[in-house]
Scaffold this motif. Structure first.
Motif, mmCIF file in Angstrom:
data_model
loop_
_atom_site.group_PDB
_atom_site.id
_atom_site.type_symbol
_atom_site.label_atom_id
_atom_site.label_comp_id
_atom_site.label_asym_id
_atom_site.label_seq_id
_atom_site.Cartn_x
_atom_site.Cartn_y
_atom_site.Cartn_z
ATOM 1 N N GLY A 1 0.806 -1.203 0.115
ATOM 2 C CA GLY A 1 0.032 0.009 0.055
ATOM 3 C C GLY A 1 0.681 1.226 0.017
ATOM 4 N N ARG A 2 2.385 1.049 -0.134
ATOM 5 C CA ARG A 2 3.167 2.305 0.110
ATOM 6 C C ARG A 2 2.783 3.207 1.081
ATOM 7 N N HIS A 3 2.595 2.843 2.336
ATOM 8 C CA HIS A 3 2.349 3.689 3.775
ATOM 9 C C HIS A 3 3.557 4.000 4.252
ATOM 10 N N ARG A 4 4.655 3.250 4.105
ATOM 11 C CA ARG A 4 5.890 3.437 4.655
ATOM 12 C C ARG A 4 7.110 4.040 3.748
ATOM 13 N N PRO A 5 8.172 4.912 4.174
ATOM 14 C CA PRO A 5 8.980 5.329 3.070
ATOM 15 C C PRO A 5 9.964 4.159 2.800
ATOM 16 N N TRP A 6 10.260 4.195 1.639
ATOM 17 C CA TRP A 6 11.239 3.176 0.872
ATOM 18 C C TRP A 6 12.571 4.099 0.808
ATOM 19 N N LEU A 7 13.485 3.237 1.505
ATOM 20 C CA LEU A 7 15.081 3.799 1.624
ATOM 21 C C LEU A 7 15.940 2.776 0.917
ATOM 22 N N PHE A 8 16.844 3.323 0.315
ATOM 23 C CA PHE A 8 18.072 2.778 -0.537
ATOM 24 C C PHE A 8 19.183 3.158 0.297
ATOM 25 N N LEU A 9 19.946 2.484 0.869
ATOM 26 C CA LEU A 9 21.499 2.749 1.197
ATOM 27 C C LEU A 9 22.294 2.266 0.408
ATOM 28 N N VAL A 10 23.072 3.276 -0.549
ATOM 29 C CA VAL A 10 24.122 2.980 -1.581
ATOM 30 C C VAL A 10 25.452 3.651 -1.122
ATOM 31 N N ASP A 11 26.428 3.310 -1.657
ATOM 32 C CA ASP A 11 27.900 3.727 -1.601
ATOM 33 C C ASP A 11 28.028 5.146 -2.435
#
Length: 75
Positions: free
Chosen positions: A24-34
């Motif tokens: 439902g896309r209720h939470r933030p989507w986070l990517f950890l990258v270099d």
């Protein structure tokens, strides 16, 4: 020996898992990258394709230790 995975596949799988965990896309989507430009481009393209907003966190400490010539002297 370490197994190397194609960045396209890894990022696509991250989007798949995020969608499965938060359909439902209720939470933030986070990517950890270099901070590799190719990673950032793949994430941006994936987010656009899926019409989702993502947050990107760049691990500057990791980047500095790995490439001291690009960011100054490594600690």
């Amino acid at each position: 020996m370490d197994q190397v995975h194609d960045p396209d596949d890894v990022i696509a799988e991250a989007f798949t898992q995020a969608g499965n965990r938060d359909p439902g896309r209720h939470r933030p989507w986070l990517f950890l990258v270099d901070g590799a430009r190719h990673q950032l481009d793949l994430i941006e393209a994936g987010a656009t394709r899926r019409d989702v907003t993502v947050r990107i966190l760049i691990d500057f400490v990791h980047e500095t230790r790995r490439r001291p010539d690009r960011r100054g002297t490594a600690p």
